[in-house]
Design an enzyme around this catalytic site. Structure first.
Site, PDB file in Angstrom:
ATOM      1  N   HIS A  41      44.733  20.861  26.942  1.00 58.17           N
ATOM      2  CA  HIS A  41      45.557  22.057  26.723  1.00 58.17           C
ATOM      3  C   HIS A  41      44.687  23.303  26.805  1.00 58.17           C
ATOM      4  O   HIS A  41      45.071  24.374  26.343  1.00 58.17           O
ATOM      5  CB  HIS A  41      46.224  22.014  25.357  1.00 58.17           C
ATOM      6  CG  HIS A  41      46.926  20.734  25.066  1.00 58.17           C
ATOM      7  ND1 HIS A  41      46.293  19.653  24.502  1.00 58.17           N
ATOM      8  CD2 HIS A  41      48.207  20.354  25.307  1.00 58.17           C
ATOM      9  CE1 HIS A  41      47.171  18.659  24.385  1.00 58.17           C
ATOM     10  NE2 HIS A  41      48.322  19.058  24.867  1.00 58.17           N
ATOM     11  N   HIS A  84      51.393  18.338  31.838  1.00 54.95           N
ATOM     12  CA  HIS A  84      50.351  17.367  32.192  1.00 54.95           C
ATOM     13  C   HIS A  84      50.789  16.478  33.360  1.00 54.95           C
ATOM     14  O   HIS A  84      50.205  15.429  33.595  1.00 54.95           O
ATOM     15  CB  HIS A  84      50.031  16.469  30.997  1.00 54.95           C
ATOM     16  CG  HIS A  84      49.654  17.193  29.747  1.00 54.95           C
ATOM     17  ND1 HIS A  84      48.571  18.035  29.699  1.00 54.95           N
ATOM     18  CD2 HIS A  84      50.212  17.206  28.509  1.00 54.95           C
ATOM     19  CE1 HIS A  84      48.475  18.532  28.469  1.00 54.95           C
ATOM     20  NE2 HIS A  84      49.450  18.064  27.734  1.00 54.95           N
ATOM     21  N   GLY A 132      53.909  16.801  25.268  1.00 53.11           N
ATOM     22  CA  GLY A 132      54.208  18.095  25.840  1.00 53.11           C
ATOM     23  C   GLY A 132      54.203  18.030  27.356  1.00 53.11           C
ATOM     24  O   GLY A 132      53.476  17.240  27.949  1.00 53.11           O
ATOM     25  N   SER A 133      55.016  18.873  28.007  1.00 52.98           N
ATOM     26  CA  SER A 133      54.974  18.952  29.467  1.00 52.98           C
ATOM     27  C   SER A 133      53.765  19.787  29.895  1.00 52.98           C
ATOM     28  O   SER A 133      53.066  20.364  29.073  1.00 52.98           O
ATOM     29  CB  SER A 133      56.272  19.562  29.988  1.00 52.98           C
ATOM     30  OG  SER A 133      57.346  18.680  29.731  1.00 52.98           O
ATOM     31  N   LYS A 148      49.535  10.042  22.466  1.00 50.29           N
ATOM     32  CA  LYS A 148      48.228  10.693  22.491  1.00 50.29           C
ATOM     33  C   LYS A 148      47.944  11.286  21.107  1.00 50.29           C
ATOM     34  O   LYS A 148      48.843  11.812  20.447  1.00 50.29           O
ATOM     35  CB  LYS A 148      48.199  11.799  23.556  1.00 50.29           C
ATOM     36  CG  LYS A 148      48.500  11.278  24.963  1.00 50.29           C
ATOM     37  CD  LYS A 148      48.198  12.292  26.066  1.00 50.29           C
ATOM     38  CE  LYS A 148      49.018  13.559  26.000  1.00 50.29           C
ATOM     39  NZ  LYS A 148      50.480  13.350  26.077  1.00 50.29           N
TER      40      LYS A 148
END
Lengths: 329, 329
Positions: free
Chosen positions: A215, A56, A53-54, A104
């Site tokens: 998150h 990070h 996911g973006s 991950k």
């Protein structure tokens, strides 16, 4: 929600376009924006691909380049990339040496990378990172979460791939590095996912989330704000209890900001963590400090410790030339 | 106040100790913590020294090293360093070539650097930066404020000093670079100075401070939150109106985060700024994106544009090896 954005629906594409322009000497963004790849690849080298996911950043696209990743697949914010993104990236950068996927440990990522690997019809191997000692399972993961230690795995595996290591050996190396790496984080504030428009969690003015995920997932417990030294002691204590390195071991210390933490505070945490590690008889032989594995604008940090040996230390020192990490070349 | 600190009185010293440890291959921190200096200096080279209040990291200590600064004097948070800090730094790094001081245009900094220069009894020259087009005078400055363009001056002057340029020529170069550089910033949130314990200013949930200074000083006006494209248009418009570069000019674009802004948003601003600059007939020949001249954890960013020529472009590309900037070596 206060963000420098236009439409939440276009954040990823506009940001990728800016990233691609800013680092056009190092990377190329796929026209359909399914992946970010190295500007040039080396025939026969194992292609190392990551993603997730973006939100990070600079993980993972900021680590694409010589000595680290060949491609990164960005999902929407905190959302796994799709299998066809992974397939497209593999098609673009596999030059005959096979593909190593660094993933991950979140259920969506693991599933989609596995599907992408199957769909691409290439020789692949996977390293799943799960370095977070805070909790045993979490909101999006069965088993431990993969967090900032993923950077260390990507750097060391990427360096070995550059040196010509084969696919099976790289998979083994990645698993070994992950096995010698532990992390733990703390959040002082929440992040706000643009599409949600409100903070992911609420934390009181005098509270923090100890053991938070990247998150904003819950950690070990919600506690009163403590001093930097006390926070560092809890995080380093949990890491060392789990890693159990022998006295005299050389370690890599990564103090990672979550996006909203000033450099002054990160370096203050370096000072605290270094004293604790040395007090435990360890040698802090290498270190990295900065906001590398972030949670949008969350305030807080994580500490990562990797037990080194001569080979891992040399792989860390090996040249790297990416948007976010650059040395030795 | 939520910060990773122990005692507000010790933030600077503990942070400097962590910084010195983390980058001990590049810098040495004075035992009395009056300055951060290069680990090694080159005999006869002009020593380039900067400094200012802390809280803007990595400016200035993060720019100490080969190809940029010889020393940086950190004051307390948002407080000028004292004249004896500047004198001590000059004593430590002047190896016979004289000392160039790079000073942001704030009254305290200008006064203390001047006193330090007089007290040190060495050959000195000064470049004062005042690149902020937002306001003509401000809380701590008579005349324009020195902001993120200071990084550009330090990089280009530092590269020329490394190449053996003399003191008078460096002063002339620094003044020229400053004269070809313009910046403007916007804040979405305030920062909190640790010793104050509360936000420097209050800004509504739907407001932003257009033209903010790097200490959270007032800008042009408090306005409703706007889209990234509209914000970029106002900032780039103000910069180009003032700089008035000829069509076809090559420029350096610096999109600088103030500390609390995620990389995704900064790259989105790069995309917006690039389109505007190209739309004005300019060539974005070089760029830098990241949180380099910060205001603690303030959310927001600044845009800096420097008009380049062949010499300035080569000085930008010249090798630099510091904690925060590293390329070409």
């Amino acid at each position: 929600m206060k963000k420098l954005i236009n439409d939440p629906a276009n954040i990823l594409s506009e940001s990728l376009d800016g990233f691609g322009f800013a680092h056009r000497d190092i990377v190329a963004v796929d026209p359909e924006r399914r992946f970010v790849r190295r500007a040039s690849t080396k025939p026969g080298k194992v292609a190392v691909i990551s993603g997730g996911g973006s939100g990070h950043e600079p993980l993972h696209a900021g680590f694409v380049g010589y000595g680290m990743l060949d491609a990164a697949c960005p999902g929407q914010v905190f959302t796994s990339p799709t299998p066809d993104q992974i397939m497209a990236a593999a098609d673009a950068v596999d030059s005959g040496g096979g593909v190593l996927l660094v993933v991950k440990n979140y259920e969506g990522d693991v599933m989609n990378f596995q599907l992408g690997a199957e769909m691409c019809g290439r020789e692949t191997a996977t390293v799943v990172t799960d370095d977070d000692v805070a909790v045993e399972t979490s909101t999006y993961s069965t088993g431990r979460r993969g967090v900032a230690g993923t950077l260390v795995v990507e750097k060391l595996v990427g360096a070995a791939a550059e040196q010509g290591e084969g696919l099976a050996a790289l998979q083994k190396l990645g698993a070994a590095v992950n096995g010698q790496t532990r992390s733990m984080g703390v959040a002082l504030t929440s992040c706000t996912v643009p599409a949600a428009g409100k903070p992911t969690f609420n934390v009181g003015e005098d509270e923090m989330e100890m053991g938070v995920g990247i998150h904003g997932e819950p950690g070990r417990r919600r506690v009163k704000l403590a001093s930097a030294s006390a926070i560092a002691a809890e995080m380093v204590g949990a890491i060392l209890k789990d890693l159990a390195p022998a006295r005299g071991t050389e370690v890599l210390l990564l103090v990672n900001g979550f996006g909203g933490t000033p450099a002054m505070e990160l370096y203050l945490m370096v000072d605290a963590a270094r004293r604790l590690l040395e007090g435990a008889g360890l040698v802090v032989a290498r270190n990295l400090t900065g906001s590398y594995v972030t949670s949008l604008e969350m305030a807080g940090c994580s500490i990562t410790v990797t037990a080194l040996d001569a080979r891992l230390r040399a792989l860390w020192d090996a040249p790297v030339h990416t948007a976010a990490l650059r040395w030795g070349r």
